[in-house]
Design an enzyme around this catalytic site. Structure first.
Site, short mmCIF file in Angstrom:
data_model
loop_
_atom_site.label_atom_id
_atom_site.label_comp_id
_atom_site.label_asym_id
_atom_site.label_seq_id
_atom_site.Cartn_x
_atom_site.Cartn_y
_atom_site.Cartn_z
N ASP A 42 -3.18 43.77 -15.69
CA ASP A 42 -3.55 44.43 -14.43
C ASP A 42 -4.31 43.47 -13.51
O ASP A 42 -4.99 42.56 -13.97
CB ASP A 42 -4.41 45.66 -14.76
CG ASP A 42 -4.57 46.57 -13.56
OD1 ASP A 42 -3.68 46.57 -12.68
OD2 ASP A 42 -5.58 47.30 -13.50
N ASN A 65 -2.84 42.10 -10.46
CA ASN A 65 -2.01 41.20 -9.66
C ASN A 65 -2.21 41.41 -8.16
O ASN A 65 -2.32 40.45 -7.39
CB ASN A 65 -0.52 41.43 -9.96
CG ASN A 65 -0.14 41.05 -11.36
OD1 ASN A 65 -0.91 40.42 -12.07
ND2 ASN A 65 1.06 41.44 -11.78
N TRP A 124 -5.59 40.18 -6.94
CA TRP A 124 -5.61 38.71 -6.95
C TRP A 124 -5.01 38.20 -5.63
O TRP A 124 -5.57 37.30 -4.98
CB TRP A 124 -4.79 38.19 -8.14
CG TRP A 124 -4.75 36.71 -8.29
CD1 TRP A 124 -5.60 35.93 -9.02
CD2 TRP A 124 -3.81 35.81 -7.68
NE1 TRP A 124 -5.24 34.61 -8.91
CE2 TRP A 124 -4.16 34.50 -8.10
CE3 TRP A 124 -2.71 35.97 -6.82
CZ2 TRP A 124 -3.44 33.37 -7.70
CZ3 TRP A 124 -2.00 34.83 -6.42
CH2 TRP A 124 -2.38 33.56 -6.86
N ARG A 176 0.96 41.29 -1.89
CA ARG A 176 0.77 41.72 -3.28
C ARG A 176 1.83 41.12 -4.22
O ARG A 176 1.54 40.76 -5.35
CB ARG A 176 0.82 43.26 -3.37
CG ARG A 176 -0.44 43.94 -2.85
CD ARG A 176 -0.28 45.46 -2.92
NE ARG A 176 -0.01 45.89 -4.28
CZ ARG A 176 -0.97 46.16 -5.18
NH1 ARG A 176 -2.23 46.09 -4.85
NH2 ARG A 176 -0.64 46.54 -6.39
N SER A 202 4.71 50.91 -15.29
CA SER A 202 4.48 52.23 -15.88
C SER A 202 5.36 53.28 -15.21
O SER A 202 5.85 53.09 -14.09
CB SER A 202 3.01 52.62 -15.74
OG SER A 202 2.74 53.05 -14.41
N THR A 203 5.52 54.41 -15.89
CA THR A 203 6.30 55.52 -15.29
C THR A 203 5.62 56.02 -14.01
O THR A 203 6.27 56.65 -13.18
CB THR A 203 6.43 56.69 -16.30
OG1 THR A 203 5.16 56.95 -16.89
CG2 THR A 203 7.43 56.37 -17.41
N ASN A 211 4.14 53.90 -11.85
CA ASN A 211 4.22 52.84 -10.82
C ASN A 211 5.34 53.11 -9.80
O ASN A 211 5.37 52.49 -8.73
CB ASN A 211 4.40 51.46 -11.44
CG ASN A 211 3.15 50.92 -12.13
OD1 ASN A 211 3.24 50.19 -13.11
ND2 ASN A 211 1.98 51.26 -11.63
C1 IPE Z 1 -1.25 49.89 -15.49
O1 IPE Z 1 -1.83 49.42 -14.32
C2 IPE Z 1 0.21 49.55 -15.52
C3 IPE Z 1 0.55 48.14 -15.67
C4 IPE Z 1 -0.28 47.14 -15.77
C5 IPE Z 1 1.96 47.87 -15.70
P1 IPE Z 1 -1.97 50.32 -13.01
O2 IPE Z 1 -2.54 49.45 -11.97
O3 IPE Z 1 -0.69 50.99 -12.71
O4 IPE Z 1 -3.02 51.43 -13.49
P2 IPE Z 1 -4.09 52.24 -12.64
O5 IPE Z 1 -3.36 52.87 -11.50
O6 IPE Z 1 -5.13 51.26 -12.19
O7 IPE Z 1 -4.65 53.23 -13.62
C1 IPE Z 2 -0.44 45.09 -12.45
O1 IPE Z 2 -1.07 44.70 -11.27
C2 IPE Z 2 1.06 45.01 -12.36
C3 IPE Z 2 1.74 46.30 -12.21
C4 IPE Z 2 1.18 47.47 -12.30
C5 IPE Z 2 3.16 46.26 -11.93
P1 IPE Z 2 -1.35 45.72 -10.09
O2 IPE Z 2 -0.20 45.71 -9.15
O3 IPE Z 2 -1.70 47.06 -10.63
O4 IPE Z 2 -2.60 45.05 -9.41
P2 IPE Z 2 -3.88 45.79 -8.84
O5 IPE Z 2 -4.43 46.61 -9.98
O6 IPE Z 2 -3.43 46.63 -7.69
O7 IPE Z 2 -4.80 44.69 -8.43
MG MG Z 3 -3.44 47.94 -11.15
#
Ligand code: IPE
Ligand code: IPE
Ligand code: MG
Length: 238
Positions: free
Chosen positions: A22, A24, A27, A35, A67-68, A70
């Site tokens: 988590d 990305n 960052w 993003r 994730s489901t 996302n």
């Molecule tokens: C969990 O991260 C899913 C993955 C890293 C693939 P999310 O960014 O989707 O989770 P939340 O929304 O912060 O709980």
């Molecule tokens: C995790 O990074 C990757 C996925 C969930 C696909 P995020 O995209 O959730 O990054 P943040 O949490 O918004 O920084």
């Molecule tokens: Mg995240």
């Protein structure tokens, strides 16, 4: 190799490590980048971390990639993530295979673009005889969905009046032979599970790290393993 490596007791390596990769997006935002650039950099870290995990003796590594939930992100981010996933497998598969890494998949192919499904299936097929380390890619994965899918599979297989048990439910999960998670690492400083591996996390040790996934390096893996080795696991006993 980082010096932290020497802190690790080779006799107490967790069999199954799971990582919620988590941070990305944050960052990239911190650097005023789109993003997706964070996702791209995050994907680049996967191969070296897999290599470090294999070298230290981890046999199963589960990686949460999508994730489901996302799907609720903006359509252009979701689309870019699938393109990146396809690119990742196309660019890295030969190297992964050469290194003796076996790829398995947890999640559902429902809703997945057919091209993404194809690259995943090809990676599974090409690496099926490898045994140095198994990478369980969790893509379009939800912990609740996995349990619901397992129960539905069980209903199809069961004999009339046969009762469900923990063992039988485990045998219907996406990867029945995958052991329970020993160590869960979540990056990005969030303290939650976000619907990851609900069944297999029952007695996992949880390590939350304040590093964004694109900044994650071998040393962070060693720090998490060191922390894990300091924990006393009781499994409800004394
Ligand atoms: C969990 O991260 C899913 C993955 C890293 C693939 P999310 O960014 O989707 O989770 P939340 O929304 O912060 O709980
Ligand atoms: C995790 O990074 C990757 C996925 C969930 C696909 P995020 O995209 O959730 O990054 P943040 O949490 O918004 O920084
Ligand atoms: Mg995240």
């Amino acid at each position: 190799m980082s010096e932290l490596h020497t802190l690790i007791d080779p006799k107490k390596i967790p069999l199954h490590v799971a990582i919620i990769m988590d941070g990305n997006g944050r960052w990239a935002q911190k650097k005023n980048l789109p993003r997706i650039e964070g996702h791209r950099r995050g994907a680049e870290i996967i191969e070296p971390i897999v290599e470090a995990a294999a070298n230290i003796g981890i046999k199963y590594l589960s990686l949460f990639a999508f994730s489901t939930e996302n799907w609720s992100r903006p359509a252009d981010e979701v689309k870019a993530l699938w393109q990146l996933l396809e690119m990742f497998f196309k660019m890295k598969l030969a190297l992964i295979n050469e290194k003796g890494v076996k790829i398995i998949f947890s999640g559902t192919f429902r809703r997945l673009p057919p091209t993404a499904k194809n690259v995943i299936e090809e990676a599974i097929r090409q690496t099926k005889n490898n045994n140095r380390i198994t990478i369980n890619f969790c893509i379009n994965y939800g912990g609740r969905q996995e349990i619901v899918d397992a129960v539905n599979l069980w209903i199809q297989k069961r004999k009339p009046t046969e009762a469900l048990t923990e063992r039988k439910l485990s045998s219907c999960l996406y990867q029945p032979r995958l052991p329970d998670v020993d160590l869960l690492i979540r990056t990005s400083g969030e303290y939650r599970i976000s619907n990851f591996m609900l069944w297999r996390l029952a007695y996992a040790e949880l390590v939350f790290m304040n590093v964004l996934w694109p900044d994650f390096r071998e040393k962070h893996l060693y720090l998490a393993l060191h922390e894990y080795q300091k924990r006393e696991r009781r499994f409800g006993g004394l």
